[in-house]
Design an enzyme around this catalytic site. Structure first.
Site, mmCIF file in Angstrom:
data_model
loop_
_atom_site.group_PDB
_atom_site.id
_atom_site.type_symbol
_atom_site.label_atom_id
_atom_site.label_comp_id
_atom_site.label_asym_id
_atom_site.label_seq_id
_atom_site.Cartn_x
_atom_site.Cartn_y
_atom_site.Cartn_z
ATOM 1 N N VAL A 123 33.480 44.416 73.509
ATOM 2 C CA VAL A 123 33.897 43.604 74.646
ATOM 3 C C VAL A 123 35.156 42.822 74.282
ATOM 4 O O VAL A 123 35.360 42.459 73.121
ATOM 5 C CB VAL A 123 32.751 42.663 75.105
ATOM 6 N N CYS A 124 36.014 42.596 75.280
ATOM 7 C CA CYS A 124 37.201 41.748 75.107
ATOM 8 C C CYS A 124 37.356 40.939 76.390
ATOM 9 O O CYS A 124 36.388 40.710 77.098
ATOM 10 C CB CYS A 124 38.438 42.589 74.787
ATOM 11 N N ALA A 125 38.551 40.518 76.700
ATOM 12 C CA ALA A 125 38.760 39.691 77.889
ATOM 13 C C ALA A 125 38.619 40.486 79.185
ATOM 14 O O ALA A 125 37.924 40.069 80.110
ATOM 15 C CB ALA A 125 40.126 39.009 77.835
#
Length: 107
Positions: A66-68
């Site tokens: 997951v990231c932004a």
């Protein structure tokens, strides 16, 4: 190369049902992004540190990335897949989408 993906609402449902088993969630954002908002279930490994810290990742469990917004995480997922990690799953929409489903304002 095809990367497995999961929609954020499905991902959150699986977390709530505790059906992810021994899988790990890796947040590849920067520490200042993590401090603003993060999932307690996740482990922070910023994108640039992934090559140095691959030894911390299981090769026999699912790894959710997951990231932004889902862009960096897709790149990390591709990198991991290229380096022998077959059970990599990108969380579409990243923390922005997760925050929306959890009712938190995230920019």
């Amino acid at each position: 190369m095809e990367i497995n993906r999961i929609y954020p609402q499905i991902f959150l449902q699986e977390i709530e049902k505790k059906s992810l088993g021994k899988s790990v969630i890796i947040d590849v954002r920067e520490p200042h992004e993590w401090e603003y908002y993060h999932m307690e279930e996740a482990k922070l490994i910023p994108m640039q540190q992934i090559p140095l810290r691959m030894g911390e990742l299981p090769d026999d469990e699912d790894i959710y990335i997951v990231c932004a917004h889902g862009v960096r995480s897709m790149r990390v997922a591709e990198y991991l897949k290229e380096n022998g990690f077959d059970r990599v799953i990108n969380v579409d929409g990243g923390m922005a989408a997760i925050a929306m489903f959890r009712g938190f304002q995230y920019d």
